[in-house]
Design an enzyme around this catalytic site. Structure first.
Site, mmCIF file in Angstrom:
data_model
loop_
_atom_site.group_PDB
_atom_site.id
_atom_site.type_symbol
_atom_site.label_atom_id
_atom_site.label_comp_id
_atom_site.label_asym_id
_atom_site.label_seq_id
_atom_site.Cartn_x
_atom_site.Cartn_y
_atom_site.Cartn_z
ATOM 1 N N GLY A 10 -16.726 11.520 25.030
ATOM 2 C CA GLY A 10 -16.250 12.914 25.047
ATOM 3 C C GLY A 10 -14.734 12.933 25.060
ATOM 4 N N GLY A 11 -14.162 11.907 24.456
ATOM 5 C CA GLY A 11 -12.717 11.677 24.543
ATOM 6 C C GLY A 11 -11.837 12.687 23.819
ATOM 7 N N THR A 12 -12.415 13.480 22.921
ATOM 8 C CA THR A 12 -11.566 14.482 22.263
ATOM 9 C C THR A 12 -11.687 15.843 22.951
ATOM 10 O OG1 THR A 12 -13.162 15.275 20.643
ATOM 11 C CG2 THR A 12 -11.865 13.338 20.014
ATOM 12 N N LEU A 15 -11.038 17.844 28.855
ATOM 13 C CA LEU A 15 -10.657 16.874 29.889
ATOM 14 C C LEU A 15 -10.591 15.463 29.309
ATOM 15 C CD1 LEU A 15 -10.018 16.442 32.887
ATOM 16 C CD2 LEU A 15 -12.440 15.917 33.229
ATOM 17 N N GLY A 16 -11.521 15.173 28.400
ATOM 18 C CA GLY A 16 -11.635 13.815 27.864
ATOM 19 C C GLY A 16 -10.336 13.265 27.298
ATOM 20 N N LYS A 138 -26.492 18.423 36.750
ATOM 21 C CA LYS A 138 -25.656 17.305 37.209
ATOM 22 C C LYS A 138 -26.410 16.463 38.243
ATOM 23 C CE LYS A 138 -21.183 19.107 35.681
ATOM 24 N NZ LYS A 138 -19.865 19.671 35.926
ATOM 25 N N HIS A 272 -20.380 30.946 38.866
ATOM 26 C CA HIS A 272 -19.499 29.924 39.442
ATOM 27 C C HIS A 272 -18.293 30.572 40.123
ATOM 28 C CE1 HIS A 272 -21.203 26.854 36.329
ATOM 29 N NE2 HIS A 272 -22.034 27.098 37.303
HETATM 30 N N1 LIG Z 1 -14.073 22.443 37.603
HETATM 31 C C1 LIG Z 1 -13.705 23.147 36.581
HETATM 32 O O1 LIG Z 1 -12.979 24.144 36.700
HETATM 33 C C2 LIG Z 1 -14.136 22.712 35.213
HETATM 34 C C3 LIG Z 1 -13.653 23.366 34.079
HETATM 35 C C4 LIG Z 1 -14.007 22.892 32.824
HETATM 36 C C5 LIG Z 1 -14.869 21.802 32.717
HETATM 37 N N2 LIG Z 1 -15.347 21.195 33.844
HETATM 38 C C6 LIG Z 1 -16.235 20.027 33.725
HETATM 39 O O2 LIG Z 1 -15.542 19.008 33.023
HETATM 40 C C7 LIG Z 1 -16.452 18.276 32.191
HETATM 41 C C8 LIG Z 1 -15.892 18.224 30.765
HETATM 42 O O3 LIG Z 1 -15.794 19.535 30.258
HETATM 43 P P1 LIG Z 1 -14.835 19.920 29.044
HETATM 44 O O4 LIG Z 1 -14.629 21.383 29.112
HETATM 45 O O5 LIG Z 1 -13.678 19.001 29.032
HETATM 46 O O6 LIG Z 1 -15.774 19.589 27.817
HETATM 47 P P2 LIG Z 1 -15.580 20.029 26.276
HETATM 48 O O7 LIG Z 1 -14.155 19.951 25.912
HETATM 49 O O8 LIG Z 1 -16.287 21.328 26.051
HETATM 50 O O9 LIG Z 1 -16.408 18.898 25.515
HETATM 51 C C9 LIG Z 1 -16.180 17.547 25.804
HETATM 52 C C10 LIG Z 1 -16.816 16.672 24.774
HETATM 53 O O10 LIG Z 1 -18.216 16.736 24.830
HETATM 54 C C11 LIG Z 1 -18.692 16.100 23.658
HETATM 55 N N3 LIG Z 1 -19.860 16.795 23.097
HETATM 56 C C12 LIG Z 1 -20.007 18.105 22.891
HETATM 57 N N4 LIG Z 1 -21.209 18.332 22.332
HETATM 58 C C13 LIG Z 1 -21.804 17.134 22.178
HETATM 59 C C14 LIG Z 1 -23.045 16.710 21.652
HETATM 60 N N5 LIG Z 1 -23.947 17.585 21.177
HETATM 61 N N6 LIG Z 1 -23.317 15.392 21.647
HETATM 62 C C15 LIG Z 1 -22.434 14.512 22.142
HETATM 63 N N7 LIG Z 1 -21.247 14.844 22.637
HETATM 64 C C16 LIG Z 1 -20.941 16.151 22.662
HETATM 65 C C17 LIG Z 1 -17.557 16.112 22.631
HETATM 66 O O11 LIG Z 1 -17.129 14.755 22.567
HETATM 67 P P3 LIG Z 1 -16.437 14.061 21.272
HETATM 68 O O12 LIG Z 1 -15.050 13.833 21.723
HETATM 69 O O13 LIG Z 1 -17.217 12.820 21.090
HETATM 70 O O14 LIG Z 1 -16.566 15.010 20.137
HETATM 71 C C18 LIG Z 1 -16.522 16.971 23.322
HETATM 72 O O15 LIG Z 1 -15.217 16.648 22.973
HETATM 73 C C19 LIG Z 1 -17.803 18.953 32.322
HETATM 74 O O16 LIG Z 1 -18.602 18.259 33.248
HETATM 75 C C20 LIG Z 1 -17.470 20.329 32.879
HETATM 76 O O17 LIG Z 1 -18.503 20.873 33.645
HETATM 77 C C21 LIG Z 1 -14.981 21.621 35.079
#
Ligand SMILES: NC(=O)c1ccc[n+]([C@@H]2O[C@H](COP(=O)([O-])OP(=O)(O)OC[C@H]3O[C@@H](n4cnc5c(N)ncnc54)[C@H](OP(=O)(O)O)[C@@H]3O)[C@@H](O)[C@H]2O)c1
Length: 358
Positions: A10-12, A15-16, A138, A272
């Site tokens: 999920g590197g792109t 957060l990744g 989770k 949330h």
């Molecule tokens: N505490 C908070 O305020 C807060 C806020 C936001 C997020 N979070 C948590 O942080 C974590 C990451 O969230 P994020 O918002 O950074 O995520 P995001 O940007 O929405 O997605 C992260 C990555 O998930 C992968 N992905 C999406 N759909 C996929 C699929 N069908 N199959 C495989 N990979 C897929 C993609 O990876 P690729 O790079 O491979 O394309 C994408 O770049 C989550 O657990 C979220 O709950 C917490």
């Protein structure tokens, strides 16, 4: 012991990408999964290439191809997954069960950090529906990890500052207003805000740390444990203006979730916000023996305070510069002059000069 090799999945993502950069910055040999499903998404491809230029290895692999995941996992010591989990973006937490299977088969991983990075799902009691789904999912992943005997660390990052601080803790806002703000309840429940880059820094800090093996790492930077009113107050101080406050009771907030045209994904997000801002779910428990606190373990991290984070949104300094540029021909001189003379400037203009020196 050398530094662990890290695979970021999920590197792109939001957060990744920060995790990849933090891993490289902290000197880890870093691998990033490149999924074929990314296809011709030019932004993602460009980002992957930029990681490669920074020294990361790109590893082909897909959640639909078990063998490819096993091969990717075999290359490293630590796997960090940052797959999407925010309903309004996309939500794929349970896909990680496939990753757990791959990690079990590979058998070499010293630490797995699943996609958590929020409220500790094990510590939230009576989560509001329908947002409970995030915590339930989770927990399903946690159970599979622990059942599979995989060494882990869970990161409880609390509120991402970009989402919460940016919008002064108002749902659906990520930029701070300069006139009014909706206050949730009495606005005094404490929450915890962490800048996304700091989340990545702490996460990478912990991967080789035996103190956090099979534990939860809570990110609770002490200066960032604040109520909504305290966040708003910091903003008001910064812009030199009081905002008009509109109080939203818990009952009215919950009722607004049930309005017909509120989509499911939004309802999840609203639940949330409810749990954080009306119930204080992030701060109503002590970290026990099963957890550690990041700022205590890594005091060397100079984390971003809410105050500093808010400065990103203060456009007045920028506007002052622009105005100055338009109206003060001396600015042109200033910019061209390698050792700028000290001008006698008006208050806002002298701030501008200081900004430019910095
Ligand atoms: N505490 C908070 O305020 C807060 C806020 C936001 C997020 N979070 C948590 O942080 C974590 C990451 O969230 P994020 O918002 O950074 O995520 P995001 O940007 O929405 O997605 C992260 C990555 O998930 C992968 N992905 C999406 N759909 C996929 C699929 N069908 N199959 C495989 N990979 C897929 C993609 O990876 P690729 O790079 O491979 O394309 C994408 O770049 C989550 O657990 C979220 O709950 C917490």
């Amino acid at each position: 012991m050398g530094k662990s090799k890290v695979l970021v999945i999920g590197g792109t993502g939001y957060l990744g990408k920060r995790l990849v950069k933090a891993s490289l910055a902290q000197g880890h040999e870093t691998y990033v999964l490149h999924r074929p499903e990314v296809g011709v998404d030019i932004d993602k491809i460009e980002m992957l290439i930029s990681f490669k230029m920074l020294g990361a290895h790109l590893v082909p692999g897909s959640f639909t191809d078990h063998k490819s995941l096993v091969e990717a996992v075999k290359m490293v010591d630590v796997v960090i997954c940052a797959i999407s989990g925010v309903h309004i973006r996309s939500h794929n937490i349970l896909l990680q069960l496939k990753l757990v299977e791959a990690i079990k088969e590979a058998g070499n991983v010293k630490r797995f950090l699943p996609s958590e990075f929020g409220t500790d799902p094990a510590r939230i009691e009576n989560a509001t529906e329908p947002g409970k789904v995030t915590f339930d999912d989770k927990m399903v992943v946690r159970k599979a990890i622990e059942k599979g005997g995989i060494p882990f660390t869970y990161i409880s990052a609390n509120c991402f500052a970009g989402y919460f601080v940016g919008g002064l803790c108002q749902l659906g806002k990520i930029l701070p207003s300069r006139d009014s703000v909706v206050i949730h309840g009495d606005g005094n429940k404490k929450a915890i805000y962490v800048a996304e880059d700091d989340i990545a820094t702490y996460t990478i800090k912990t991967i080789d740390d035996p103190r956090t093996l099979n534990k939860t790492l809570y990110l609770r930077p002490p200066k960032n444990i604040l109520s909504q009113r305290e966040v708003v107050h910091k903003w008001e101080k910064l812009i030199g203006k009081q905002l008009h406050k509109i109080t939203l009771s818990k009952q009215d907030f919950l009722a607004s979730m049930k309005v017909e045209d509120v989509e499911y994904a939004q309802q999840v997000g609203m639940s949330h916000y409810h749990d954080v801002l009306y119930e204080g779910c992030l701060t109503n428990f002590e970290i026990g023996d099963e957890g550690e606190e990041a700022s205590k373990l890594y005091p060397e991290v100079n984390y971003t305070t809410v105050e500093d984070f808010l400065k990103r949104y203060d456009m007045s300094a920028i506007n002052a510069k622009v105005t100055f540029q338009h109206h003060h021909p001396r600015l042109h001189q200033y910019l061209l002059c390698p050792t700028p003379p000290i001008y006698s400037l008006s208050a806002s203009a002298s701030n501008t000069a200081m900004d430019m020196k910095a």
